[in-house]
Design a protein around this motif. Sequence first.
Motif, PDB file in Angstrom:
ATOM      1  N   MET A  47      52.519   8.088  47.772  1.00 45.88           N
ATOM      2  CA  MET A  47      51.230   8.716  48.048  1.00 45.88           C
ATOM      3  C   MET A  47      51.325  10.237  48.125  1.00 45.88           C
ATOM      4  O   MET A  47      50.308  10.911  48.237  1.00 45.88           O
ATOM      5  CB  MET A  47      50.666   8.192  49.377  1.00 45.88           C
ATOM      6  N   GLY A  48      52.534  10.784  48.121  1.00 44.68           N
ATOM      7  CA  GLY A  48      52.670  12.227  48.329  1.00 44.68           C
ATOM      8  C   GLY A  48      52.476  12.587  49.787  1.00 44.68           C
ATOM      9  O   GLY A  48      51.949  13.655  50.113  1.00 44.68           O
ATOM     10  N   TRP A  49      52.870  11.676  50.664  1.00 45.33           N
ATOM     11  CA  TRP A  49      52.825  11.938  52.107  1.00 45.33           C
ATOM     12  C   TRP A  49      54.259  12.129  52.587  1.00 45.33           C
ATOM     13  O   TRP A  49      55.197  11.564  52.011  1.00 45.33           O
ATOM     14  CB  TRP A  49      52.174  10.750  52.857  1.00 45.33           C
ATOM     15  N   ASP A  50      54.437  12.901  53.627  1.00 49.02           N
ATOM     16  CA  ASP A  50      55.774  13.077  54.183  1.00 49.02           C
ATOM     17  C   ASP A  50      56.374  11.702  54.481  1.00 49.02           C
ATOM     18  O   ASP A  50      55.744  10.863  55.132  1.00 49.02           O
ATOM     19  CB  ASP A  50      55.697  13.921  55.452  1.00 49.02           C
ATOM     20  N   THR A  51      57.599  11.468  53.995  1.00 45.00           N
ATOM     21  CA  THR A  51      58.147  10.107  54.080  1.00 45.00           C
ATOM     22  C   THR A  51      58.500   9.711  55.514  1.00 45.00           C
ATOM     23  O   THR A  51      58.699   8.528  55.784  1.00 45.00           O
ATOM     24  CB  THR A  51      59.399   9.956  53.192  1.00 45.00           C
ATOM     25  N   SER A  52      58.563  10.661  56.423  1.00 48.82           N
ATOM     26  CA  SER A  52      58.799  10.309  57.832  1.00 48.82           C
ATOM     27  C   SER A  52      57.498  10.268  58.620  1.00 48.82           C
ATOM     28  O   SER A  52      57.201   9.289  59.298  1.00 48.82           O
ATOM     29  CB  SER A  52      59.734  11.329  58.495  1.00 48.82           C
ATOM     30  N   THR A  53      56.717  11.327  58.517  1.00 47.59           N
ATOM     31  CA  THR A  53      55.541  11.434  59.378  1.00 47.59           C
ATOM     32  C   THR A  53      54.301  10.784  58.768  1.00 47.59           C
ATOM     33  O   THR A  53      53.326  10.525  59.475  1.00 47.59           O
ATOM     34  CB  THR A  53      55.198  12.910  59.652  1.00 47.59           C
ATOM     35  N   GLY A  54      54.317  10.552  57.472  1.00 48.66           N
ATOM     36  CA  GLY A  54      53.132   9.995  56.833  1.00 48.66           C
ATOM     37  C   GLY A  54      51.990  10.988  56.681  1.00 48.66           C
ATOM     38  O   GLY A  54      50.875  10.604  56.328  1.00 48.66           O
ATOM     39  N   VAL A  55      52.261  12.243  56.940  1.00 46.56           N
ATOM     40  CA  VAL A  55      51.221  13.274  56.798  1.00 46.56           C
ATOM     41  C   VAL A  55      51.165  13.721  55.333  1.00 46.56           C
ATOM     42  O   VAL A  55      52.194  14.036  54.745  1.00 46.56           O
ATOM     43  CB  VAL A  55      51.532  14.488  57.705  1.00 46.56           C
ATOM     44  N   PRO A  56      49.976  13.736  54.737  1.00 46.84           N
ATOM     45  CA  PRO A  56      49.877  14.200  53.353  1.00 46.84           C
ATOM     46  C   PRO A  56      50.477  15.598  53.195  1.00 46.84           C
ATOM     47  O   PRO A  56      50.201  16.491  54.003  1.00 46.84           O
ATOM     48  CB  PRO A  56      48.368  14.206  53.077  1.00 46.84           C
ATOM     49  N   LEU A  57      51.309  15.771  52.171  1.00 39.56           N
ATOM     50  CA  LEU A  57      51.919  17.071  51.913  1.00 39.56           C
ATOM     51  C   LEU A  57      50.831  18.087  51.548  1.00 39.56           C
ATOM     52  O   LEU A  57      49.842  17.732  50.906  1.00 39.56           O
ATOM     53  CB  LEU A  57      52.898  16.967  50.741  1.00 39.56           C
ATOM     54  N   PRO A  58      51.015  19.332  51.939  1.00 38.46           N
ATOM     55  CA  PRO A  58      50.045  20.361  51.542  1.00 38.46           C
ATOM     56  C   PRO A  58      49.833  20.385  50.033  1.00 38.46           C
ATOM     57  O   PRO A  58      48.719  20.595  49.556  1.00 38.46           O
ATOM     58  CB  PRO A  58      50.696  21.667  52.020  1.00 38.46           C
ATOM     59  N   GLU A  59      50.915  20.152  49.286  1.00 35.49           N
ATOM     60  CA  GLU A  59      50.795  20.141  47.825  1.00 35.49           C
ATOM     61  C   GLU A  59      49.884  19.013  47.350  1.00 35.49           C
ATOM     62  O   GLU A  59      49.163  19.150  46.371  1.00 35.49           O
ATOM     63  CB  GLU A  59      52.175  19.969  47.170  1.00 35.49           C
ATOM     64  N   LYS A  60      49.940  17.876  48.023  1.00 35.51           N
ATOM     65  CA  LYS A  60      49.092  16.751  47.609  1.00 35.51           C
ATOM     66  C   LYS A  60      47.624  17.107  47.850  1.00 35.51           C
ATOM     67  O   LYS A  60      46.764  16.819  47.009  1.00 35.51           O
ATOM     68  CB  LYS A  60      49.501  15.479  48.364  1.00 35.51           C
ATOM     69  N   LEU A  61      47.338  17.748  48.985  1.00 31.92           N
ATOM     70  CA  LEU A  61      45.955  18.162  49.254  1.00 31.92           C
ATOM     71  C   LEU A  61      45.489  19.152  48.187  1.00 31.92           C
ATOM     72  O   LEU A  61      44.370  19.041  47.675  1.00 31.92           O
ATOM     73  CB  LEU A  61      45.850  18.784  50.653  1.00 31.92           C
ATOM     74  N   GLU A  62      46.354  20.080  47.854  1.00 27.42           N
ATOM     75  CA  GLU A  62      45.997  21.060  46.815  1.00 27.42           C
ATOM     76  C   GLU A  62      45.771  20.348  45.481  1.00 27.42           C
ATOM     77  O   GLU A  62      44.782  20.613  44.783  1.00 27.42           O
ATOM     78  CB  GLU A  62      47.129  22.090  46.684  1.00 27.42           C
ATOM     79  N   GLU A  63      46.675  19.445  45.145  1.00 27.85           N
ATOM     80  CA  GLU A  63      46.563  18.727  43.868  1.00 27.85           C
ATOM     81  C   GLU A  63      45.223  18.011  43.762  1.00 27.85           C
ATOM     82  O   GLU A  63      44.617  17.956  42.697  1.00 27.85           O
ATOM     83  CB  GLU A  63      47.718  17.720  43.757  1.00 27.85           C
ATOM     84  N   LEU A  64      44.767  17.454  44.892  1.00 30.03           N
ATOM     85  CA  LEU A  64      43.555  16.631  44.865  1.00 30.03           C
ATOM     86  C   LEU A  64      42.304  17.427  45.217  1.00 30.03           C
ATOM     87  O   LEU A  64      41.242  16.836  45.446  1.00 30.03           O
ATOM     88  CB  LEU A  64      43.725  15.443  45.821  1.00 30.03           C
ATOM     89  N   ASP A  65      42.434  18.745  45.274  1.00 26.81           N
ATOM     90  CA  ASP A  65      41.278  19.608  45.585  1.00 26.81           C
ATOM     91  C   ASP A  65      40.683  19.299  46.954  1.00 26.81           C
ATOM     92  O   ASP A  65      39.459  19.368  47.134  1.00 26.81           O
ATOM     93  CB  ASP A  65      40.174  19.467  44.519  1.00 26.81           C
ATOM     94  N   ILE A  66      41.527  18.938  47.901  1.00 28.32           N
ATOM     95  CA  ILE A  66      41.036  18.690  49.264  1.00 28.32           C
ATOM     96  C   ILE A  66      41.211  19.972  50.059  1.00 28.32           C
ATOM     97  O   ILE A  66      42.328  20.449  50.238  1.00 28.32           O
ATOM     98  CB  ILE A  66      41.808  17.535  49.930  1.00 28.32           C
ATOM     99  N   THR A  67      40.097  20.504  50.502  1.00 24.96           N
ATOM    100  CA  THR A  67      40.166  21.780  51.237  1.00 24.96           C
ATOM    101  C   THR A  67      39.502  21.646  52.590  1.00 24.96           C
ATOM    102  O   THR A  67      38.736  20.739  52.831  1.00 24.96           O
ATOM    103  CB  THR A  67      39.465  22.900  50.448  1.00 24.96           C
TER     104      THR A  67
END
Lengths: 621, 621
Positions: free
Chosen positions: A601-621
């Motif tokens: 999913m592009g989430w941190d593999t430990s914390t499960g928090v979406p990586l900043p890059e994934k948010l950028e990739e998906l235009d989530i602001t």
Amino acid sequence: MAKQAPGGYNGQILRVNLSDNSTSVEAIDELFCRKYLGGAGFVSYFLWKELPRRTDPLGPDNKLIFAIGPVTATQLPGSGRNCIGAKSPLTGGFAKTEVGGFWGAELKRAGFDAIIIEGKAEKPVYLWAHDGEASIRDASHLWGINTKETRDTIRADLGDNLIRVAGIGPAGENLVRYACIMNGLYDAAGRGGLGAVMGSKNLKAIAVRGHKVPKIANPERIKEMRKFVLDNFDQLPGLRNYHERGTGAWMAVYENTGNLPVRNFRTGLFPGVEKINAYTIKDTIRIGMEGCFGCPVECKKVVKFEEPYSIDSAYGGPEYETLASLGSNCAIDNLKAICKANELCNAYSLDTISTGAAISFAMECFENGLLSLKDTGGIELRFGNADAMLKMVEMIARREGIGDLLAEGTSRAAQKIGKGAEEFAIQVKGLEAGLHEPRLTPGLGLGYMVNPHGADHCCNIEALAFTQVKEIKELIPMGILEPFPLDDIGARKVALLKLVQLKQLINDSLVICMYLPYTFEQMADITAAVTGWDTGILEQMRTAERILTLARSLNVREGLTAADDKLPQRFYQPKTDGVLANKPLDPAKMDKAKSYYYALMGWDTSTGVPLPEKLEELDIT
Amino acid sequence: MAKQAPGGYNGQILRVNLSDNSTSVEAIDELFCRKYLGGAGFVSYFLWKELPRRTDPLGPDNKLIFAIGPVTATQLPGSGRNCIGAKSPLTGGFAKTEVGGFWGAELKRAGFDAIIIEGKAEKPVYLWAHDGEASIRDASHLWGINTKETRDTIRADLGDNLIRVAGIGPAGENLVRYACIMNGLYDAAGRGGLGAVMGSKNLKAIAVRGHKVPKIANPERIKEMRKFVLDNFDQLPGLRNYHERGTGAWMAVYENTGNLPVRNFRTGLFPGVEKINAYTIKDTIRIGMEGCFGCPVECKKVVKFEEPYSIDSAYGGPEYETLASLGSNCAIDNLKAICKANELCNAYSLDTISTGAAISFAMECFENGLLSLKDTGGIELRFGNADAMLKMVEMIARREGIGDLLAEGTSRAAQKIGKGAEEFAIQVKGLEAGLHEPRLTPGLGLGYMVNPHGADHCCNIEALAFTQVKEIKELIPMGILEPFPLDDIGARKVALLKLVQLKQLINDSLVICMYLPYTFEQMADITAAVTGWDTGILEQMRTAERILTLARSLNVREGLTAADDKLPQRFYQPKTDGVLANKPLDPAKMDKAKSYYYALMGWDTSTGVPLPEKLEELDIT
């Protein structure tokens, strides 16, 4: 193969502030519609953008969002649904749920693609939205009454019997944390306690009526798709069975494979299963089948009997989840009692899954001495006691006696009971599990773990179905060319879960019924036909990933962590009998799968928090 | 929309062991064909499965693999190509390259989907494969001669002027590390030094001829696709331009935007650009255009002139990469000299890109005093010296004088020269860069970095094209709804690079020419039409990811690491003039992008090694 011209597709949002009694209409442009589609997409976006951080789910700052999708109110089979979302009073995180019937299509015809409810009314009100207009109306006379009387009174008040009503009964008013919202009388927006959110806002109902015809870029293509469904009705997976029997036809099969939960997911054998399955219902008490707007599947049972209880047929009959939740999982094989409980849940606006789960939880607590006769008010709350089950439904809806405790949901109730009661609360993030067994299909278990709104089977049902019911050929278009075991929870299953989650989110955003087995290709085709967009699978996958990541991000903001992506301990223990008697889930394998799911999913593999890059990739602001 | 029945698609591999003079034919079943498609997929699979660890690329244990794809030899425009792969003598890792012409289609008609060449012949041989049979034949009389004489002699020996020959000239025999393999006389399998691998095996040529008609599940659909291309010839991006002028039409535009490399990628302005572009070629020395098997695009120039050199038109004319590599990047605007160099490269089997890069590298070394007149044998090896450039081509092919050093490729040559010469070697992993400027489009730079076989533009050309030439509407079907800057190297660009890499790998495995702008949807449709499979985009994406991960895994096994995913320092410096004068790449941004690319690929974000879970997910064992 020529490209289609842009369709000029756009929409309108009805925003309602109950605190200041205002309504307004906002236009949404084509780009917005394309990025979020509708339904689950709109719900996820608006909650992410607008919900104040750490809002009390039952306070005035929570927002309750109703949304339809591009296909709603078209001739496409399965287009008669809508999505509802809010911050959940059960999970404290993202909640969304889909519901059938006619309300969604009527909202579209009334000219709105979504309604955002804000604030809290001083006294009970209902919303009346029709043909592009909206008004907030007094509902003092409706407060305290059941969903049927509510609907009928509103129709009478407004003088139109074709008005569609989404509303709550006493359970919603009483803030039962798993109260649902009823579309009409037998279509429940069940999961996550959205009926309690509605009740907390003093909003009894939303009545809709309209005469606008939805604009469709390529109506011929939608007609062709309808014809495809009708022409292939017997070949398409599930449809004939749903049409003939509704859900619940596979209960005996499920008992055989281990999928049927019995005695609060503790045991597997249920000799009474044939007494409560859909075949028996058809042969005994069923008087017909009903369907949603424009749908040829007509999967909804209607039942009728007079003894020992009188059933109001207007509330429909029990679906599989209800039969298993209030039946096998409470060890009850009394079909009529289950039907009566179903009627009560629909009248009071109670989610039958969480209601049954709360009762089976209480039964296990009682049998293990964690609840006493004093606690239950003298009721022998044992597995198999149908009268006790029925009594519990009433008490939960009214928060009477132990019903007040159980109305909090199994997670909170277990904490209050203490003494290890948590072991009996079969929930994830506070949402009680759908009636499907992760020990049979660990891919479903992973879905329960990571799904943003908890252990909802609807988000993962294909992970179950694909590996259990359907043949491998159903998987081939997803690139799965070779079968792998049902109990596999390796990387291939994790990738498959991601795929089916995204597929379900496309479904839930368009908004299409999950029973219509449209392929990825068909969904893209349907979207293009309605909107005129030159869209395709890759865009839809990206859109779905955006929507799922929005929901995850909302949960992170609300304080949920990877520790909340956790299955109840029960699934790591073997069932005490049946085919799964020696097959507990392996916690190490499940944790590994969870981590790989995060990676995919592009989430941190430990914390499960979406990586900043994934948010950028998906235009989530 | 009804599902297609399985097509019974399968294939045959011709395995040739030159050490023991044996040939054998192996059947490949439908599942294998479906998992790897053909072309790049077959090459990647067989190298991964069969190549002994740490093999000497120029030793007998290296394997040279020729593969075609499901569409080869059909009527589909762009289906006249084949793929070739081996361990690269330039990079020490995975090499693959695609090549046009007629050889691939003829191999299909001869009944083979791939040829695997093993071992090393004692004396020069050539392979003769025809109508399901194969023999290894003496080539002593062919050794040392050019590609044209080789082809003509083989045709005469075998008495068939329609035989297609893939072979090497003196450069391949002399193990020039960037020797190519020529299909006919003007289609080069250019990158990675596969001609040297062929030479190291004493294999002069592979001659093919056949009369089998490829089986196509749905020939009507392929005919329709051909008609679609013809009907939309002027609307489809690029085709009309390729047809009228071939590549090189955009050279002036490229100089304007900064994409055109000048003086070994150091400068940007090139006043002589108009003298060497495809418009000028058309207006002056061009005598016609040629095409590959069945292709209506016919993008290949044929040139003719007698002064100051006599040109043999049989060797075709220069494409863009050649014009830029042997032209602008050597600061040479003498069109006839470039055409002559192109002829020599095709006759000797030299990759024009690496040859030009070696020469511009040497020119920069010479101008900076790292190479002396003594080193060059008295040649004034300065930028702009066309005679020196032509002389260098000869010397490299024969490994004469400084040509012996430059025949090693820029990376090895720089190490031998020392004195900081590495700065002038514009290569990644040892493969010299395509003639496109990463400082204009850092997405292309990332492609150069992470591509398994080095700085090959063909694997990333769309990353360039999509952001430079094409309009945003081309991106919409990939879910990119809003434009983002050309010089962006954030997460959206990284995700786009992954998409276009996978798209290119589908192309290269089917095997289709990259100039035919088929969409993802069309490629899936084409695959279904040829094979009869009920396939789709999701399967194709998964297949492409499998193929890319195989190549990466091979590199890891051969000892390549994340440190090898490294751009030359030049791209982190500004150009000295032109529009990119103040626009060096940002190393921190490029490293971040590389790490996110690894994440999206399911590779360890630090080491770039594919995660065990990713291998499991993709059925790589």
